[in-house]
Design an enzyme around this catalytic site. Structure first.
Site, PDB file in Angstrom:
ATOM      1  N   HIS A 165     -10.040   0.994 -10.019  1.00 34.47           N
ATOM      2  CA  HIS A 165      -9.610   1.873  -8.931  1.00 34.47           C
ATOM      3  C   HIS A 165      -8.179   2.350  -9.154  1.00 34.47           C
ATOM      4  O   HIS A 165      -7.894   3.538  -9.123  1.00 34.47           O
ATOM      5  CB  HIS A 165      -9.737   1.149  -7.592  1.00 34.47           C
ATOM      6  CG  HIS A 165      -8.917   1.748  -6.502  1.00 34.47           C
ATOM      7  ND1 HIS A 165      -9.164   3.003  -6.002  1.00 34.47           N
ATOM      8  CD2 HIS A 165      -7.836   1.283  -5.823  1.00 34.47           C
ATOM      9  CE1 HIS A 165      -8.269   3.286  -5.055  1.00 34.47           C
ATOM     10  NE2 HIS A 165      -7.452   2.259  -4.941  1.00 34.47           N
ATOM     11  N   PHE A 166      -7.248   1.407  -9.404  1.00 34.10           N
ATOM     12  CA  PHE A 166      -5.870   1.898  -9.450  1.00 34.10           C
ATOM     13  C   PHE A 166      -5.522   2.519 -10.799  1.00 34.10           C
ATOM     14  O   PHE A 166      -4.563   3.284 -10.887  1.00 34.10           O
ATOM     15  CB  PHE A 166      -4.846   0.858  -8.964  1.00 34.10           C
ATOM     16  CG  PHE A 166      -4.714  -0.404  -9.757  1.00 34.10           C
ATOM     17  CD1 PHE A 166      -4.142  -0.393 -11.009  1.00 34.10           C
ATOM     18  CD2 PHE A 166      -5.124  -1.617  -9.214  1.00 34.10           C
ATOM     19  CE1 PHE A 166      -3.993  -1.572 -11.726  1.00 34.10           C
ATOM     20  CE2 PHE A 166      -4.983  -2.794  -9.935  1.00 34.10           C
ATOM     21  CZ  PHE A 166      -4.424  -2.766 -11.188  1.00 34.10           C
ATOM     22  N   HIS A 167      -6.307   2.214 -11.835  1.00 36.47           N
ATOM     23  CA  HIS A 167      -6.071   2.968 -13.072  1.00 36.47           C
ATOM     24  C   HIS A 167      -6.565   4.406 -12.915  1.00 36.47           C
ATOM     25  O   HIS A 167      -5.942   5.337 -13.417  1.00 36.47           O
ATOM     26  CB  HIS A 167      -6.715   2.273 -14.273  1.00 36.47           C
ATOM     27  CG  HIS A 167      -5.861   1.175 -14.835  1.00 36.47           C
ATOM     28  ND1 HIS A 167      -5.802  -0.069 -14.270  1.00 36.47           N
ATOM     29  CD2 HIS A 167      -4.997   1.140 -15.891  1.00 36.47           C
ATOM     30  CE1 HIS A 167      -4.947  -0.825 -14.950  1.00 36.47           C
ATOM     31  NE2 HIS A 167      -4.441  -0.121 -15.943  1.00 36.47           N
ATOM     32  N   ARG A 214      -9.989  -9.888 -12.671  1.00 37.87           N
ATOM     33  CA  ARG A 214      -8.840  -9.261 -13.331  1.00 37.87           C
ATOM     34  C   ARG A 214      -7.856 -10.345 -13.768  1.00 37.87           C
ATOM     35  O   ARG A 214      -7.969 -11.506 -13.386  1.00 37.87           O
ATOM     36  CB  ARG A 214      -8.173  -8.265 -12.388  1.00 37.87           C
ATOM     37  CG  ARG A 214      -7.668  -8.882 -11.114  1.00 37.87           C
ATOM     38  CD  ARG A 214      -7.345  -7.847 -10.070  1.00 37.87           C
ATOM     39  NE  ARG A 214      -6.013  -7.314 -10.260  1.00 37.87           N
ATOM     40  CZ  ARG A 214      -5.156  -7.038  -9.259  1.00 37.87           C
ATOM     41  NH1 ARG A 214      -5.515  -7.256  -8.010  1.00 37.87           N
ATOM     42  NH2 ARG A 214      -3.973  -6.548  -9.480  1.00 37.87           N
ATOM     43  N   ARG A 215      -6.884  -9.937 -14.574  1.00 39.26           N
ATOM     44  CA  ARG A 215      -5.807 -10.825 -14.994  1.00 39.26           C
ATOM     45  C   ARG A 215      -6.325 -12.081 -15.681  1.00 39.26           C
ATOM     46  O   ARG A 215      -5.827 -13.179 -15.459  1.00 39.26           O
ATOM     47  CB  ARG A 215      -4.941 -11.211 -13.795  1.00 39.26           C
ATOM     48  CG  ARG A 215      -4.163 -10.022 -13.275  1.00 39.26           C
ATOM     49  CD  ARG A 215      -3.480 -10.305 -11.981  1.00 39.26           C
ATOM     50  NE  ARG A 215      -2.543  -9.230 -11.633  1.00 39.26           N
ATOM     51  CZ  ARG A 215      -1.853  -9.191 -10.518  1.00 39.26           C
ATOM     52  NH1 ARG A 215      -1.972 -10.141  -9.628  1.00 39.26           N
ATOM     53  NH2 ARG A 215      -1.031  -8.202 -10.282  1.00 39.26           N
ATOM     54  N   HIS A 220       0.807  -1.208   0.000  1.00 45.06           N
ATOM     55  CA  HIS A 220       0.000   0.000   0.000  1.00 45.06           C
ATOM     56  C   HIS A 220       0.846   1.267   0.000  1.00 45.06           C
ATOM     57  O   HIS A 220       0.584   2.202  -0.739  1.00 45.06           O
ATOM     58  CB  HIS A 220      -1.011   0.052   1.141  1.00 45.06           C
ATOM     59  CG  HIS A 220      -2.070   1.069   0.832  1.00 45.06           C
ATOM     60  ND1 HIS A 220      -2.987   0.874  -0.163  1.00 45.06           N
ATOM     61  CD2 HIS A 220      -2.280   2.311   1.283  1.00 45.06           C
ATOM     62  CE1 HIS A 220      -3.735   1.953  -0.286  1.00 45.06           C
ATOM     63  NE2 HIS A 220      -3.327   2.839   0.571  1.00 45.06           N
ATOM     64  N   TYR A 234       1.646   5.435  -2.209  1.00 47.71           N
ATOM     65  CA  TYR A 234       1.878   6.811  -1.775  1.00 47.71           C
ATOM     66  C   TYR A 234       3.211   7.331  -2.280  1.00 47.71           C
ATOM     67  O   TYR A 234       3.372   8.519  -2.558  1.00 47.71           O
ATOM     68  CB  TYR A 234       1.735   6.927  -0.254  1.00 47.71           C
ATOM     69  CG  TYR A 234       0.291   6.739   0.118  1.00 47.71           C
ATOM     70  CD1 TYR A 234      -0.625   7.741  -0.185  1.00 47.71           C
ATOM     71  CD2 TYR A 234      -0.176   5.555   0.644  1.00 47.71           C
ATOM     72  CE1 TYR A 234      -1.962   7.558   0.056  1.00 47.71           C
ATOM     73  CE2 TYR A 234      -1.517   5.372   0.889  1.00 47.71           C
ATOM     74  CZ  TYR A 234      -2.401   6.374   0.595  1.00 47.71           C
ATOM     75  OH  TYR A 234      -3.734   6.192   0.818  1.00 47.71           O
TER      76      TYR A 234
END
Lengths: 247, 543, 57, 179
Positions: B366-368, B429-430, B215, B219
């Site tokens: 979310h992370f894209h 995913r994947r 995580h 950041y």
């Protein structure tokens, strides 16, 4: 604040949820704290009949890794050479596989299974009955170091499209993984999978049919029985032929 | 004008070269997943591609960009030369060697284990060694950043460290803490297994160590964007930083709260207790605080700019902002995407609610949105902002820069928005193939084609970005010279900064306590329970 | 072909002090609306997707 | 500290309080779901040896699938392996509590039962356990959701939810998709 968080996480949530999940409060708190709860008796009603007793525990892994190829060579000369040529050639490509170019783990598992009768084979069993597990590991070490059989570059110059798809892509609509997902060179699949490239197509087809009918069932968790059972006979022929095509 | 331009440009161009290749792979992956027939679509190729895309974007683009940008900030904000530029080059070379190893092993099919490389799947040892070298190179950067700030403080007693540099050092320290988890995983478990020295691995332990990194690394990627939000966007908008103290506080909160929360990636794992999952969920809520503070502080800073430019009324200042400036435009677009990415993240971190979406396309969305959208668009804006300074040439075309940013944001929305509802309806995913003939999922088809279109827009935007940067280098130097990059001034300058907000000693002690509380037992647990280990599954050689 | 004129430096300090409100009402309104919407979206997910999907544990 | 900066910090504090309120609402809802509605992530720390999983015990091949014990408790055991769920189809009754127990003999897998909150990783070395109640009949897709190797994309299974009247265990307490 911090205290409330910890109380919530380690006491309140687990205890309240314990009722719902059918365990007692103490077990629930133990699990919330990450302390192993007392093991429950496995609630099974049938005696297990495993497809194969071969298990990759530390002892077996070490035994296979320590196989002696020199001793294996001598043993092969004594007991195997009549059917299994050191160049990977055999006297009957429909029933006797090419044994070269396989991993020691793949060879060891099949030898062990045949010795125990989990993979029925009337010719191999009496021979293997005379051998110790250590000798099986030696044989596996020997054959695993021999180069893979040269496949017939003229046999099947044009594999059928459907077979190529099955072998390299699989078919999600039938939950069929690609053959290459386990049998490919960089697959990272189950430890005991054999290489198919260089294997006789007749032998591959015969084994797929044996899996489909259940005549052969020493594949752990039915990985191959399940797949072979979904293939049509034409697909079995085509896939087998694909692995004889040069690549 | 900065001194070590070649060093900075070498880092940034490496980052963007990796980005340029990885985005092409990303488009191809969308194509393979869609109902359209894609060339070369075998699982071998697909997972090779996903590994390459993830590794290039998450490790190469980010690390090299952050290092290059850090060197730029250290020179331009502190207005002093970099300490030990040769060491910085050594770090760069280590990173390049590592990257080459990673690329070579992945492209040769020896490392199709995803950028998360969860054991017992195991790649060629060279893949992991390559990753280690990239990290070691970045550790040199961390040390240089800390030394640069320390020297500056000695030379300027009583003056607060400029915010951009303070935040950069916060990131360097965060990164040192962050890499401890994955370094331990690689050195003690994964690499010995990859070399064949051990035949089995403790899977739960490796997942836990990786979660330590998983995580906070986000950041690390994100902080450069936040540095631009606080120090570049208000300046470009003609505004002032609303509160310098709150900005410092936000970066400290990232350092404190970004780390002890990694277990929220393991909510659905059977090897961790509900107790520690709950504790880390609570801590995860805290990590939303610095982002929410940033949203407010930066908006207030922009509001100052808008009002100074004549904006009236409650929201009239928004229209008065100089949107024609790429930095302002990128900030607006970034905040827009941050809303969607943040929303996805709030669902992910909500303990039980994670079950709806864990490991589905929702997570990819979310992370894209957060990384590919909010963060990378700020990487673009930062590049546009500092390239005049690095090349000594003015921007050839702001129109093309703005068009590129718009296309990126729109492309990201078109591509990633559908993944939310596809993920909620069970698209994992994947995965390369879906059975579109299955009536329960046949409705996915048009949304997947929409994603391909979005991916295409992103590829075009990426191409424009590379072109925009390249064209700087070919622009003739005229009479007009770009001035130095100015960082936003605080609205109320001269406010004394407490020593605690001008250094990191205290905060490191806090991190230590928090990490000890959050991770000691979840790691120790594996040495107490001694769970049975799993046999290594090699993907780089014949079984 | 437009170029960036370095911004910010052209603002006179006394002018800025006069123009800026003591309370950033615009930021409160905009950021507040965004976060309020975020909470609403979260609650929609909670009540209309999460809870109907049934108990687990 | 300048008066102006104090007012700025005061504004920030007001904002932070509001944000705290937002977070509190969400936390309260999550805790309520966990305590009142039993909606928690799977967290039973229970070890099992992945390498001998198939030899004996509850995850041996012929113990897999749905089983009703003498007390009426319904347990569905599934092994996730490269590259299949074993069995590929499981039957569960509608509106009754079902316990899924899963284990992996090889690498990490994961699963989601589409349209429900059933979602867990299956980590070799541990048993994953999920309790749930399915409220609608029908065939639900259950794909593997963690990359487990080159066959990951074809690793798909189904959960067949049947009305209680159609849920008929055999003499041994087993229910399969075939009968």
């Amino acid at each position: 604040m911090a205290l409330a968080v910890w109380a919530l996480g380690f006491l309140i949530l687990p205890v309240i949820d314990a009722n719902n999940t059918g365990i007692d409060s103490l077990t629930a708190i133990c699990r919330a704290l990450g302390i192993a709860a007392p093991a429950k008796q496995a609630p099974s009603t049938q005696t297990a009949v495993p497809a194969s007793m071969t298990a990759w525990d530390a002892t077996t892994l070490d035994a296979v890794a320590l196989g002696d190829p020199v001793a294996g060579a001598a043993l092969a000369q004594d007991s195997c050479v009549a059917c299994h040529d050191p160049n990977g050639l055999t006297t009957d490509p429909a029933t006797i596989p090419s044994t070269t170019g396989q991993s020691a783990r793949a060879l060891y598992k099949q030898l062990s299974d045949m010795k125990r009768g989990e993979r029925p084979n009337d010719v191999m069993k009496p021979i293997l009955d005379e051998l110790s597990q250590k000798q099986l590991a030696d044989l596996a070490a020997y054959y695993s170091r021999l180069p893979r059989r040269n496949h017939d570059i003229h046999a099947i110059a044009s594999a059928r499209g459907g077979a190529i798809v099955l072998a390299t892509k699989g078919d999600v609509s039938r939950a069929l993984p690609a053959c290459e997902a386990c049998h490919g060179a960089n697959a990272g699949g189950p430890l005991e999978v054999p290489m198919l490239t260089g294997q006789y197509p007749d032998y591959i087809a015969a084994q797929l049919r044996a899996y489909a009918s259940g005549a052969r069932k020493n594949d752990i968790y039915g990985r191959m029985r399940r797949i072979a059972g979904k293939l049509t006979d034409q697909e079995i022929k085509d896939v087998a032929a694909y692995y004889d095509a040069p690549r | 004008m900065t001194i070590n331009n070649r060093l900075i440009l070498a880092h940034l161009w490496t980052a963007f070269a990796a980005f340029g290749v990885a985005i092409l792979l990303g488009l191809w992956q969308m194509w393979v997943r869609s109902p359209l027939a894609a060339p070369l679509s075998t699982p071998d190729n697909y997972y090779l591609s996903v590994t390459a895309h993830g590794s290039a974007m998450a490790y190469v683009l980010t690390t090299f960009f952050i290092m290059g940008f850090g060197y730029f900030v250290a020179e331009s904000a502190l207005k002093q030369a970099l300490p030990a530029p040769r060491l910085a080059w050594a770090g760069f070379v280590l990173g390049i060697v590592g990257t080459v190893l990673v690329v070579a092993t992945v492209l040769s099919g020896q490392a199709s284990v995803m950028f998360t490389f969860y054991p017992p799947l195991s790649a060629s040892p060279l893949f992991y060694i390559g990753l280690v070298l990239v990290v070691v190179g970045s550790w040199i950067w961390c040390a240089l950043m800390i030394v640069a700030m320390t020297r500056w403080k000695k030379a300027n007693p009583g003056t607060p460290v400029p915010l951009a540099m303070y935040a950069t050092v916060a990131n360097a320290i965060l990164w040192l803490w962050t890499t401890v988890g994955v370094a331990a995983e690689l050195l003690f478990v994964v690499i010995p297994a990859a070399f064949g020295w051990t035949q089995t691995v403790d899977v739960g332990l490796t997942r836990t160590l990786f979660s330590w990194t998983l995580h906070a690394i986000v950041y690390f990627w994100l902080i450069p964007a936040y540095i631009a939000f606080y120090t570049m966007a208000p300046q470009a908008a003609g505004g002032r930083l609303f509160s310098d103290l709150m900005a410092r506080g936000s970066f400290i909160l990232f350092l404190l709260c970004g780390l002890p929360v990694g277990l929220h990636h393991l909510f659905m794992d059977p090897e961790h207790s509900s107790g520690f999952k709950t504790v880390q969920m609570m801590l995860t809520v805290l990590v939303a605080v610095p982002t929410l503070l940033t949203v407010f502080t930066v908006t207030a800073s922009m509001e100052i700019g808008g009002r100074l430019r004549g904006g009236k009324g409650l929201l009239g200042w928004i229209g008065a902002l100089p949107w024609e400036r790429p930095m302002v435009l990128a900030t607006g677009l970034s905040f827009f995407m941050l809303w969607f990415g943040g929303f996805g993240g709030l669902i992910n971190m909500s303990y039980g609610m994670n079950a709806m979406v864990h490991n589905t396309s929702w997570v990819s969305a979310h992370f894209h949105m957060i990384f590919g959208g909010s963060v990378v668009i700020m990487y673009f804006a930062i590049a546009y902002h500092i390239w005049p300074n690095l090349t000594g040439r003015l921007a050839p075309s702001l129109v093309l820069q703005r068009a590129q940013l718009w296309l990126w944001a729109i492309g990201m929305m078109v591509m990633s928005l559908p993944w939310h509802w596809l993920g909620l309806s069970g698209q994992v995913r994947r995965v390369a193939q879906f059975d579109y003939a299955d009536p329960s999922i046949s409705w996915w088809a048009p949304w997947m084609i929409m994603s391909v279109v979005g991916g295409g827009m992103l590829v075009i935007s990426a191409g424009m970005f590379i072109w925009n940067l390249v064209s700087f280098h070919f622009e003739r130097t005229g009479a007009a010279k770009p001035g130095p990059v100015e960082y936003a001034r605080a609205l109320h300058p001269g406010v004394p900064v407490p020593a605690a907000l001008n250094g990191f000693v205290l905060w490191n002690a806090f991190v230590l306590v928090l990490m000890a509380a959050a991770y000691t037992y979840p790691i120790a647990q594996f040495f107490i329970l001694k769970p049975p280990q799993a046999v290594v599954h090699r993907v780089d050689r014949t079984p | 072909m437009d170029t960036i004129k370095e911004s910010g430096a052209n603002i006179e300090e006394p002018a800025s002090a006069l123009l800026i409100q003591p309370v950033p009402s615009g930021a409160f309104a905009l950021a507040g609306a965004a976060v309020a919407l975020l909470l609403v979206a979260w609650l929609v997910m909670y009540f209309f997707t999460f809870l109907p999907r049934g108990p687990v544990g | 500290m300048a008066v102006d900066e104090i007012s700025a910090v005061q504004n920030e504090r007001r904002w932070a309080l509001a944000m705290g309120g937002v977070a509190a609402v969400m936390l309260a809802a999550i805790v309520w779901a966990g305590l009142g509605l039993h909606m928690n992530p799977p967290s039973n720390i229970e070890t099992v040896d992945p390498n001998t999983l198939h030899v004996a015990g509850e995850f041996a091949e012929n113990n897999l699938g749905t089983h009703v014990d003498s007390a009426g408790k319904i347990t569905t055991r599934i092994v996730t392996t490269q590259f299949a769920f074993v069995p590929e189809c499981v039957v569960v009754p509608q509106d009754m509590q079902v316990t899924f127990r899963l284990a992996s003999p090889d690498v990490i897998h994961g699963l989601i039962v589409v349209g429900t909150n059933v979602n867990t990783m299956v980590v070799p070395g541990f048993v994953s356990q999920v309790h749930t109640v399915f409220d609608k009949p029908g065939d639900l897709l259950m794909p593997c959701h963690e990359f487990c190797g080159l066959g990951h994309g074809q690793m798909v299974a189904h959960v067949r939810v049947v009305p209680i009247a159609d849920f008929r265990p055999d003499g041994d307490g087993r229910v399969t998709c075939d009968n």
